[in-house]
Design a protein around this motif. Structure first.
Motif, mmCIF file in Angstrom:
data_model
loop_
_atom_site.group_PDB
_atom_site.id
_atom_site.type_symbol
_atom_site.label_atom_id
_atom_site.label_comp_id
_atom_site.label_asym_id
_atom_site.label_seq_id
_atom_site.Cartn_x
_atom_site.Cartn_y
_atom_site.Cartn_z
ATOM 1 N N GLN A 21 0.801 -1.252 0.041
ATOM 2 C CA GLN A 21 0.008 0.182 -0.010
ATOM 3 C C GLN A 21 0.965 1.205 -0.118
ATOM 4 O O GLN A 21 0.486 2.169 -0.816
ATOM 5 C CB GLN A 21 -0.961 -0.261 1.207
ATOM 6 C CG GLN A 21 -2.048 -1.093 1.263
ATOM 7 C CD GLN A 21 -1.800 -2.290 1.738
ATOM 8 O OE1 GLN A 21 -0.504 -2.648 1.956
ATOM 9 N NE2 GLN A 21 -2.678 -3.204 1.853
ATOM 10 N N ASN A 22 2.079 1.104 0.724
ATOM 11 C CA ASN A 22 2.748 2.440 0.849
ATOM 12 C C ASN A 22 3.695 2.216 -0.339
ATOM 13 O O ASN A 22 3.719 3.686 -0.826
ATOM 14 C CB ASN A 22 3.747 2.349 2.022
ATOM 15 C CG ASN A 22 4.307 3.730 2.371
ATOM 16 O OD1 ASN A 22 3.514 4.504 2.187
ATOM 17 N ND2 ASN A 22 5.397 3.795 2.705
ATOM 18 N N LEU B 45 1.255 4.304 -2.896
ATOM 19 C CA LEU B 45 1.010 5.431 -2.557
ATOM 20 C C LEU B 45 2.219 6.757 -2.534
ATOM 21 O O LEU B 45 2.004 7.594 -3.242
ATOM 22 C CB LEU B 45 0.481 5.808 -1.151
ATOM 23 C CG LEU B 45 -1.198 5.741 -0.751
ATOM 24 C CD1 LEU B 45 -1.443 5.518 0.706
ATOM 25 C CD2 LEU B 45 -1.840 7.067 -1.524
ATOM 26 N N GLU C 180 3.405 6.664 4.772
ATOM 27 C CA GLU C 180 2.876 5.483 5.494
ATOM 28 C C GLU C 180 1.781 5.979 6.563
ATOM 29 O O GLU C 180 0.880 4.760 6.749
ATOM 30 C CB GLU C 180 3.900 4.727 6.071
ATOM 31 C CG GLU C 180 3.714 3.705 7.271
ATOM 32 C CD GLU C 180 2.974 2.438 6.532
ATOM 33 O OE1 GLU C 180 2.943 2.278 5.143
ATOM 34 O OE2 GLU C 180 2.560 1.565 7.266
ATOM 35 N N ALA D 188 -0.982 5.182 4.291
ATOM 36 C CA ALA D 188 -0.900 3.703 3.828
ATOM 37 C C ALA D 188 -1.586 2.692 4.857
ATOM 38 O O ALA D 188 -2.023 1.756 4.672
ATOM 39 C CB ALA D 188 0.370 3.401 3.254
#
Length: 572
Positions: free
Chosen positions: A99-100, A103, A267, A270
Motif C-alpha cells: 500500500q505504501n 501511495l 505510511e 498507507a
RNA sequence: GGGCCUGUAGCUCAAUGGUUAGAGCAGGGCGCUCAUAACGCCUUGGUUGGGGGUUCGAGUCCCUCCGGGCCUACCA
C-alpha cells in the motif's frame, strides 16, 4: 461525535526502542487516543515501523539476515512490545507495505506532474568493498581542520566543523573500513520545497496555537540562509520503494528507491489502507479519513513526535501533500516533545544506554512505566529519568494513593458488609462536598487532556485520587459503623463507586490497572462521567464485587539498586 | 559560528506583566487505625543563575554575562 485522526511518529526498524523514544511520541499519542475514544469520539490511531534506509540494511547485514526477513521479524517484535505496553493502535503498519509503495509512487507522480520534482546529477561516494553508495556520515577520515582521525563525512565531532566527504584526509568506509572509495556521478530526484516556501510559511504562520518547539524549528528551516532548500528524495539502495512516476517507470531512475523520509510519513496514510484492506473494506473506508473530498472534512488530525522529527512533519510532508494538488488532509496540530535523558546522560540506541522497552516490561508492568513517563513527559524542556525518582513516584502515586485506596475500601466493606455494595443511608453535606470537588477537578482534567497538557493532566488525575482518601479519612466509616451502620453503608457504597469512577478516568494513563479495578467491581460500564453524580451511583446496592489483588506492588530499595547497576552499562 | 529552548525550595515541576512566587515528593509535628507502616491534617524550606534596564508593578519584557540542552538540511 467528533472524528480524531491521530498518528505517532513511526519508530525506526533497526532495534527495540528505549523509553525516551516511547515517551516522545507513541505513549502520549496513545493517551490522547484512549481519551478521545473514552469520550465517545471516533478515533483512527495509526503507527507503523519505518523500515527503509541505510541503517536498516546494515542492521540486517549485522544480524546475518536478508533485509526483508529482518524487517518482518523486527516488526513483529516491536508490535508485540507495543501491545504489551498497551499502545492501542488501530493499525501498526509497515512502511514497506505494498500500500505504501503504491501511495508513495502516486505522490511522486503527482508532484512530477506539477513540476515540483527536479532531476539532479550529483557526485557521491561509492564504496567498492561495501558495494554501495555511502551517506556522508558513513564515511570517516582525518579532519582537515583539527586532525581528529575519526571525523565523519558530514561533520567533525571533535571540532564541530561542517565537512564534505571529499574534504576528509584518507577517507574510509565507516562500515567496512575500506579505503577503496570512488566519487561517482549519480542522478537523483529533488522535491522542490523552495517552490512551496511561501505556501508553507503562510500555513505555519496560521498555526498560532502550536507548541513553540514545533513552530520555531519550522521557521528556522524556512528562513535560515537562503530559505527552505530542495531536498533529495531518492537513494541508490536496493531496499525501499522503487522510484516510479505513479504506475509508470521513471526513465534513468531504474534501480533507485525513494528516500526513507519521503515514504515514511506517507505510511500514515498507507497504514490506514492496510487496516481497511485487511478488514476487507472498500477504499472509501480509509479515504474518509484522508481525503477532504471524500469525507475527511470533519476530521481533526493530530500528530505526535519528538523534536527531531519536526522538520519532516512541518515542511517536507506538508510539501508533499500541498504539492500533489490533491485534497489530502493536512495535520491540524503537532504535539512535539523534547528528550528524556537517562541518569545524567542521554538514552542511546547505538550505545545501548538506558532502559529499552523490552527490558522495562521484563522487570515491571507497563502501567508503572506509563504513569512515570507520562507524568514526567518532556513537554517544556528535556526531562530526566532517575531510578530514585521513578521508585518514589510510582510507590507514592500508584501504590499508596490509588492502590491503597482500592484496598482499604474493598477490604473494609468485605469485613463489615460482605462482598456486595451495601444498602441504606443517604448522602449528606460531606458527600455533596466531595461531588462538587470531584466535578471541578474532572472538568479541569478533561481540559488538560483535550489540550494534550500531559503533565498537568497527570497532576489533576492524582489530585482526583487524593480526594477519595480525604473523604474516607473524614467520613471514617470504621467509626460511624459502630453508631450508625446505615451511614457507614452509604459511605462505603460511595467509596466503591469511586473505584469504578477512578478506573474510567485513569484508563488512558494506566489501562491495565483500570481493567483490574473495573473487573473487581464486576462492572463493564466504561461510560465517561459527564454527570459525576450519576457516575457515583452506577453501582447499585446489592451489586456484587470482589477484592482485587494488590494493584501495585511497591518497588523495594533492593530492586532499585539492582536495576540501577544492571542498566548502568551497555546493552548487548 | 548561527538559530531555538532552558535555569524557580534538597528533588521533580507550576505561576494571561498584577495580592505575601505555589504544588507533589523529601524533612519536622499531630491525628487516625479501614488499608500495601498505608491515609489525613498542620508545618520548615526561595535574593526566581549573576548584573543592568523598561514599568506604577518583572519569575515573566529588553540588554549583558554564566551554566545546561537541541537543531544546523546525506542518520533517521
Amino acid at each position: 461525535m467528533a472524528r480524531h485522526l491521530i498518528t505517532s511518529a513511526i519508530p525506526y526498524i533497526n532495534g527495540i526502542k528505549h523509553l525516551g523514544n516511547l515517551v516522545g511520541s507513541q505513549l502520549p499519542a496513545d493517551l490522547f487516543a484512549r481519551y478521545q475514544r473514552a469520550r465517545g469520539h471516533e478515533v483512527m490511531f495509526i503507527c507503523a515501523t519505518d523500515e527503509h534506509g541505510t541503517p536498516a540494511e546494515l542492521a540486517a547485514a549485522k544480524a546475518g539476515k536478508p533485509v526483508d526477513v529482518f524487517c518482518a521479524e523486527m516488526h513483529a517484535v516491536q508490535a508485540d512490545i507495543a501491545d504489551r505496553f498497551g499502545l492501542s493502535f488501530d493499525k501498526f503498519g509497515r512502511s514497506s507495505s505494498p500500500q505504501n509503495h503504491a501511495l508513495t509512487q502516486h505522490f511522486a507522480g503527482k508532484l512530477a506532474e506539477k513540476g515540483l520534482i527536479a532531476e539532479v546529477s550529483e557526485r557521491q561516494m561509492y564504496s567498492h568493498a561495501d558495494g554501495r553508495f555511502l551517506p556522508d556520515r558513513y564515511i570517516e577520515g582525518t579532519c582537515p581542520n583539527c586532525g581528529y582521525d575519526r571525523a565523519r563525512g558530514d561533520q567533525c565531532e571533535n571540532c564541530t566543523k561542517q565537512l564534505d566527504p571529499t574534504d576528509l584526509i584518507e577517507p574510509r568506509s565507516a562500515i567496512s573500513g575500506s579505503t577503496d572509495l570512488e566519487v561517482r556521478e549519480t542522478k537523483h530526484l529533488y522535491l522542490r520545497q523552495s517552490a512551496l516556501k511561501d505556501r508553507l510559511a503562510a500555513w505555519i504562520d496560521s498555526k498560532t496555537d502550536w507548541p513553540i518547539l514545533t513552530t520555531s524549528i519550522a521557521k528556522k528551516w524556512l528562513n535560515d540562509g537562503e530559505g527552505l532548500q530542495d531536498r533529495g528524495i531518492t537513494r541508490d539502495l536496493d531496499w525501499g520503494v522503487p522510484v516510479r512516476k505513479g504506475t509508470e517507470p521513471w526513465p534513468e531512475m531504474e534501480g533507485k528507491v525513494f528516500y526513507v523520509w519521503f515514504d515514511a510519513p506517507i505510511e500514515y496514510i498507507a497504514a490506514t489502507k492496510e487496516l481497511t484492506d485487511e478488514r476487507g473494506e472498500p477504499d472509501a473506508a480509509w479515504r474518509r479519513w484522508w481525503r477532504l473530498d471524500e469525507g475527511a472534512g470533519d476530521v481533526t488530525y493530530t500528530q505526535f513526535m519528538g523534536k527531531d522529527n519536526v522538520p519532516f512533519h512541518t515542511l517536507s510532508f506538508p510539501a508533499t501533500i500541498m504539492g500533489s494538488g490533491e485534497p489530502w488532509k493536512l495535520v491540524d496540530y503537532i504535539k512535539s516533545f523534547n528528550y528524556l535523558n537517562y541518569d545524567g546522560g542521554q538514552f542511546s540506541t547505538s550505545q545501548g544506554r538506558g532502559v529499552f522497552m523490552d527490558q522495562a516490561l521484563d522487570i515491571l508492568p507497563a502501567d508503572y512505566w506509563r504513569w512515570w513517563l507520562l507524568s514526567h513527559a518532556p513537554e517544556g524542556s528535556d526531562a530526566e529519568f532517575t531510578w530514585e525518582n521513578f521508585q518514589a513516584t510510582v510507590n507514592k502515586d500508584l501504590a499508596d494513593v490509588l492502590g491503597n485506596f482500592v484496598s482499604r475500601i474493598t477490604k473494609f466493606c468485605r469485613s463489615k458488609f460482605g462482598e456486595s455494595v451495601p444498602t441504606g443511608g443517604e448522602w449528606g453535606e460531606a458527600e455533596q462536598g466531595l461531588l462538587d470537588a470531584l466535578t471541578t477537578r474532572i472538568r479541569a482534567y478533561e481540559g488538560f487532556m483535550a489540550a494534550m497538557e500531559v503533565r498537568k493532566a497527570a497532576t489533576e488525575l492524582r489530585a482526583i485520587w487524593v480526594l477519595g482518601n480525604e473523604y474516607l479519612q473524614s467520613a471514617a466509616p470504621w467509626a460511624t459503623f459502630k453508631t450508625d451502620p446505615d451511614r457507614a453503608a452509604m459511605q462505603v457504597r460511595l467509596g466503591l463507586n469511586l473505584i469504578r469512577l477512578y478506573a474510567v478516568l485513569s484508563a488512558p494513563f494506566i489501562p491495565f490497572a483500570a481493567d483490574a479495578m473495573l473487573a473487581a467491581m464486576r462492572s463493564g460500564d466504561w461510560s465517561w462521567p459527564d454527570s459525576v453524580a450519576a457516575a457515583l451511583t452506577a453501582l447499585a446496592p446489592g451489586h456484587a464485587f470482589g477484592v482485587p489483588e494488590v494493584l501495585f506492588v511497591k518497588i523495594t530499595d533492593e530492586q532499585r539498586e539492582d536495576w540501577q547497576s544492571r542498566f548502568k552499562g551497555v546493552r548487548d
